[in-house]
Design an enzyme around this catalytic site. Structure first.
Site, mmCIF file in Angstrom:
data_model
loop_
_atom_site.group_PDB
_atom_site.id
_atom_site.type_symbol
_atom_site.label_atom_id
_atom_site.label_comp_id
_atom_site.label_asym_id
_atom_site.label_seq_id
_atom_site.Cartn_x
_atom_site.Cartn_y
_atom_site.Cartn_z
ATOM 1 N N ARG A 174 0.977 -1.207 -0.119
ATOM 2 C CA ARG A 174 -0.019 -0.150 0.086
ATOM 3 C C ARG A 174 0.775 1.107 0.053
ATOM 4 N NH1 ARG A 174 -2.355 0.433 5.223
ATOM 5 N NH2 ARG A 174 -0.859 2.064 5.750
ATOM 6 N N HIS A 193 -3.337 4.318 4.986
ATOM 7 C CA HIS A 193 -4.498 3.408 4.949
ATOM 8 C C HIS A 193 -5.753 4.430 4.415
ATOM 9 C CE1 HIS A 193 -7.838 1.014 6.776
ATOM 10 N NE2 HIS A 193 -7.797 1.754 7.703
ATOM 11 N N TYR A 200 4.828 4.519 11.185
ATOM 12 C CA TYR A 200 4.955 3.183 11.149
ATOM 13 C C TYR A 200 5.552 2.611 10.259
ATOM 14 C CZ TYR A 200 0.832 3.096 8.407
ATOM 15 O OH TYR A 200 -0.151 3.277 7.554
#
Lengths: 337, 383
Positions: free
Chosen positions: B274, B278, B287
């Site tokens: 990705r 998100h 992260y």
């Protein structure tokens, strides 16, 4: 609400269990889209034998033993209903249905709404519920409060043999998902239903006055109906003539029948096995108070199971609403003759 | 290695085989290959179908543009949220391309692009994310289940639908999409198990894009790969490079073929990434590092195919421009459509809760009607 034609049975169903079995058998015979599924429903006929003989008569594709997985059972039923089948799902025991709650609440209850009516889900979810059979932990919950709090679910519960047949036929015929709560301690209750008796029972959404009276109304359903009928008989000795309303359907709730009864009697007690706090009785008492305030001679009272986890079998008699507790509560309605 | 070759696989825990036991007739090996399957940039690319690959290319370019447009619409406040599939377009496109008209797609909330690639109007696909209703289309018309927000809960639906279709004798395959995080859910397990026991014509496509919001795969599973999970259910697991649309198309097609011919379900893990956060509510820098993202950008699904096709003389500047122009047209149409304010009727709130409205809902609808009328009256008085 529609009235459901009750097919004249060739053999008289003697018990509620047999009437339920007969309802599924007749529905399956009439409509090839009806499929029964669940854990143990095939060769064993269900742990209560409610599906006895269906796999033999209709084949394993129509009465299917599934893997032991409630979310999977209900989730697969959703997909089957999406494709045009009418699954009848057995959840074996009340508390065993909890793993399926996500499927129930996020999908089953909402599919019609989220697709704006394009995809209704005609699923009947049979849940043997309630106590009084000496079952151990997780086998006797009264879980109706969870279901009635979920918009999109129809929630019905028979208390008589003829309703077991009629309401189950109506549930399977419904284009909406129905939680069909089976009072398991009434499975073996005998019927005075004759095949030649009235050919129809009222459908979903209609409450019935099971006993007329003038002193007060007992509002109840499912396993508590026979208890209330017994209490009403015993109350005659106290000089009270109790009316008993059997809700039959918790959602939709037949407010009119309940309100009409309470306006006649001026007093009301709601009786059910599930806990009182946030239970269906709280809603019913509130509605009755809203609609009948000026007709009421006393506050609407409730006789419910205690607000405790379902007790162990040797103590359940203290928890379940019994005749004495109902009569004591009726006494609190304070008659002054 | 097949499952029969696994240590101890021959030893049965049953004393006698139960009567219902049927040995698997499908000889497909269950264990995935150790490395993701690739076609682009390998000798296997020699057998590519030029026409199919040019279509894939056009769809990928359109898909990338769709992602960019939807993300821009989120920034403009036109969409409440958009979970981007930039970098994952090959998975989304291939999933849609391998299905026949009568087949069903079961997308997750991230898979709007797959729905669009299947032919759904982009505005209808984005209705949920814009917020005017939960599903913007008739699932039966497009054979696309409602986008599922709860994780993996749509997978048992796919199994049930495929099972029902097979009971009816219909030639229907269900393809269900889920992310790496979704494989930890109980519904994933139950769906895989049901599908295998019922030998349902289902294909499970797991897009392993590295993260479930912020949680990396290593904290999601201890399995060697997600594809390995298939073995335990008794279905083949396939590991494939999710950025290689030729490989995706081939592996998905094979799985759909197996399902259609009665060979049962397959689980495919597409290894992808990705590239974007998100959703717009997520801060991906908390992260993961830039180096990792940059490395994946160098493995871009569009560039992989473009490089292969241009090197083979199957795609030229004119072809690239034509794909980009078509994508721009789609984006402009989407922009225009999304800029039009949807007309909403608040009274719809009470529709389709039940086939027949309950008394309670009729009362509440009357209350809202009165409030709306009063507001309208007030507006009229004020002007």
């Amino acid at each position: 609400m529609t009235t459901v034609a009750v097919k004249t049975a060739t053999t008289k169903p003697a018990t509620m269990a047999q009437a339920l079995n007969r309802a599924m058998r007749d529905a399956m015979a009439e409509d090839p889209a009806v499929h029964v599924m669940g854990e143990d429903v095939g060769a064993l006929g269900g742990v209560f034998r409610i599906t006895d003989g269906l796999a033999k008569e209709f084949g394993e594709d129509r009465c299917t033993d599934t893997p032991l997985a409630e979310a999977g059972i209900l989730g697969a039923a959703v997909g089957m209903a999406m494709y045009g089948l009418r699954p009848v799902v057995e959840m074996q025991f009340d508390a065993f249905a909890y793993p399926a709650f996500e499927q129930l609440i996020s999908h089953v209850a909402k599919m019609r709404n989220r697709t704006r009516g394009a995809m209704p889900l005609p699923i009947t979810i049979r849940v043997p519920y309630g106590g009084g059979i000496g079952g151990v932990e997780h086998h006797c919950d009264s879980s109706e409060a969870y279901y009635v709090a979920t918009p999109g679910l129809t929630v019905v519960t028979p208390a008589t043999v003829e309703d077991a047949y009629g309401l189950l036929r109506a549930s399977i015929a419904s284009d909406d998902p129905v939680i069909f709560l089976e009072p398991k301690r009434l499975y073996w209750s005998k019927s005075d239903w004759s095949p030649e008796a009235p050919a129809a029972v009222p459908g979903i959404g209609k409450a019935l006055v099971r006993r007329t009276g003038t002193s007060a109304t007992l509002i109840t359903y499912g396993p508590s109906l026979p208890v209330c009928m017994e209490a009403a008989e015993a109350a005659r000795q106290e000089g009270w003539d109790l009316e008993v309303v059997d809700l039959r359907s918790l959602v939709p709730f037949d407010e009119e029948t309940v309100v009409a009864s309470v306006r006649r009697t001026g007093r009301a007690v709601v009786v059910h096995e599930s806990g009182g706090f946030g239970g269906p009785g709280a809603e019913i008492a509130a509605r009755v108070t809203e609609r009948c305030f000026h007709h009421l001679e006393a506050p609407v009272l409730r006789v419910t199971g205690f607000d405790i986890p379902y007790p162990p079998p040797m103590l359940e008699k203290h928890h379940l609403p019994g005749v004495d507790r109902i009569l004591d509560t009726v006494a609190r309605l304070q008659w002054e003759n | 290695m097949t499952v029969q070759e696994l240590p101890g696989a021959g030893a049965s825990h049953r004393s006698t085989p139960p009567p219902a036991w049927r040995p698997r007739t499908d000889a497909a090996p269950l264990l995935p290959d150790p490395e993701p399957y690739r076609v682009l940039g390998t000798p296997a690319a020699d057998r590519l179908d030029p026409e199919l690959m040019r279509r894939c290319y056009a769809e990928l370019v359109r898909g990338r543009r769709y992602n960019a447009q939807a993300t821009a619409l989120t920034r403009q406040g036109r969409l409440a949220v958009y979970p981007s599939t930039v970098g994952q377009e090959a998975c989304e496109i291939a999933a849609a391309m391998v299905l026949e008209e009568q087949d069903w797609l079961f997308p997750s909330y991230r898979d709007t692009l797959a729905a669009v690639a299947r032919g759904l109007d982009p505005v209808q696909a984005l209705t949920l994310l814009r917020g005017d209703w939960h599903t913007g289309y008739d699932p039966r018309e497009h054979r696309i289940a409602p986008l599922s927000t709860p994780l993996a809960t749509q997978l048992p639906h796919a199994v049930g639908l495929a099972h029902a279709a097979r009971l009816r004798g219909d030639d229907v395959v269900a393809l269900a999409m889920v992310g790496d995080g979704g494989t930890s859910e109980g519904d994933f397990h139950e769906a895989m198990n049901f599908a295998a026991v019922w030998q349902a014509p289902v294909v499970f496509l797991v897009q392993n894009n590295g993260f479930a919001i912020s949680v990396p795969l290593a904290k999601q599973t201890a399995a060697p790969t997600l594809a390995h999970k298939a073995v335990g259910y008794g279905m083949p697991g396939r590991l494939v490079d999710g950025n290689d649309i030729a490989a995706m198309h081939e592996v998905l097609s094979e799985a759909v073929r197996r399902a259609r011919s009665g060979g049962g379900p397959t689980m495919i893990e597409a290894v992808t990434y990705r590239i974007e956060a998100h959703t717009n509510a997520d801060d991906a820098t908390r992260y993961r590092g830039d180096a990792e993202v940059e490395a994946w950008k160098a493995h871009d699904p569009i560039e992989l195919l473009e490089r292969e096709l241009t090197a083979r003389g199957l795609l030229d500047e004119a072809g690239i421009k034509a794909a980009k122009d078509a994508a721009e047209t789609m984006a402009a149409e989407l922009r225009d459509a999304m800029n039009a304010e949807p007309v909403l009727d608040p009274m719809d709130l009470f529709e389709n809760v039940y086939a027949e409205q309950t008394g309670r809902l009729r009362e509440q609808a009357a209350m809202l009607r009165a409030e709306l009328d009063a507001a309208e009256q007030e507006e009229g008085d004020g002007s």
